[in-house]
Design an enzyme around this catalytic site. Structure first.
Site, short mmCIF file in Angstrom:
data_model
loop_
_atom_site.label_atom_id
_atom_site.label_comp_id
_atom_site.label_asym_id
_atom_site.label_seq_id
_atom_site.Cartn_x
_atom_site.Cartn_y
_atom_site.Cartn_z
N HIS A 131 0.27 -1.02 -0.17
CA HIS A 131 -0.12 -0.19 -0.01
C HIS A 131 0.85 0.77 -0.21
CE1 HIS A 131 -3.87 -2.18 1.71
NE2 HIS A 131 -2.85 -2.47 0.51
N GLU A 190 0.52 3.54 1.67
CA GLU A 190 1.61 4.15 2.89
C GLU A 190 2.07 3.16 3.84
OE1 GLU A 190 -3.43 4.32 3.56
OE2 GLU A 190 -2.33 3.35 1.81
N CYS A 228 -6.73 1.46 5.00
CA CYS A 228 -7.14 -0.05 5.57
C CYS A 228 -6.83 0.42 7.01
CB CYS A 228 -6.61 -1.05 4.12
SG CYS A 228 -5.12 -1.20 4.87
N CYS A 232 -2.55 -0.58 7.36
CA CYS A 232 -1.53 0.68 7.29
C CYS A 232 -1.87 1.03 8.73
CB CYS A 232 -2.46 2.13 5.87
SG CYS A 232 -2.08 0.88 4.86
#
Length: 174
Positions: free
Chosen positions: A101, A103, A129, A132
């Site tokens: 991801h 992040e 999410c 993260c």
């Protein structure tokens, strides 16, 4: 050759420099808008077929790190091999996704380059999410600003329980 005197030149320059502008100042984006626009540009590097996500870590008005979602370094990207989560509901079955991801990549890039991110703000094009969110809590991120919603209310609850300020802003134009 036409020469003007020194005093005339200085007077002319002062008139140009000190003359009040009749133009309306250009509108400047707020810092949140500015960094969110940068996150939007970072997202354009994404190779995800479902969501192009960009993240920017900032502290004291300075960019510390950026990240976008895509396969781990050296592995084929989803735009080459296809999406392993085809037909899977958004916000579920994260373990099937081959992408890291945005992040996570921003946090990893900071760690690789020895950049401390404690008390930083994370600007992200999409709501984080739960995976993260947990990383941000342990990385001691102090604030998260995102634009697009994501179907993961637990992530927002975790961030708020950890004392992280969470703000949603309108997606940037353009």
């Amino acid at each position: 050759m036409n020469r003007i005197g020194f005093k005339t030149a200085v007077t002319f320059i002062n008139m140009k420099v000190n003359r009040p502008s009749r133009m309306t100042p250009m509108p400047r984006p707020t810092l949140d808008q500015y960094f969110m626009e940068i996150a939007t540009v970072v997202a354009k590097r994404s190779t995800c077929l479902r969501n192009q996500v960009g993240a920017v870590l900032v502290r004291d008005k300075r960019i510390l790190s950026t990240g976008y979602n895509g396969a781990p370094a050296g592995l084929d990207h989803c735009d080459v091999v296809g999406c392993a989560r085809e037909g899977v509901e958004s916000g579920t079955r994260h373990e099937l996704c081959r992408a890291v991801h945005a992040e996570q990549n921003a946090i990893i890039q900071a760690a690789l380059h020895g950049i401390g991110i404690e008390r930083a703000t994370l600007y992200c094009t999409h709501q984080p999410c739960i995976l993260c969110a947990k990383m941000m809590i342990n990385a001691r991120i102090s604030r998260v600003v995102y634009a697009e919603s994501y179907p993961d209310g637990t992530a927002l609850q975790f961030l708020k329980q950890a004392g992280i300020v969470v703000e949603r802003m309108s997606p940037p134009l353009g």
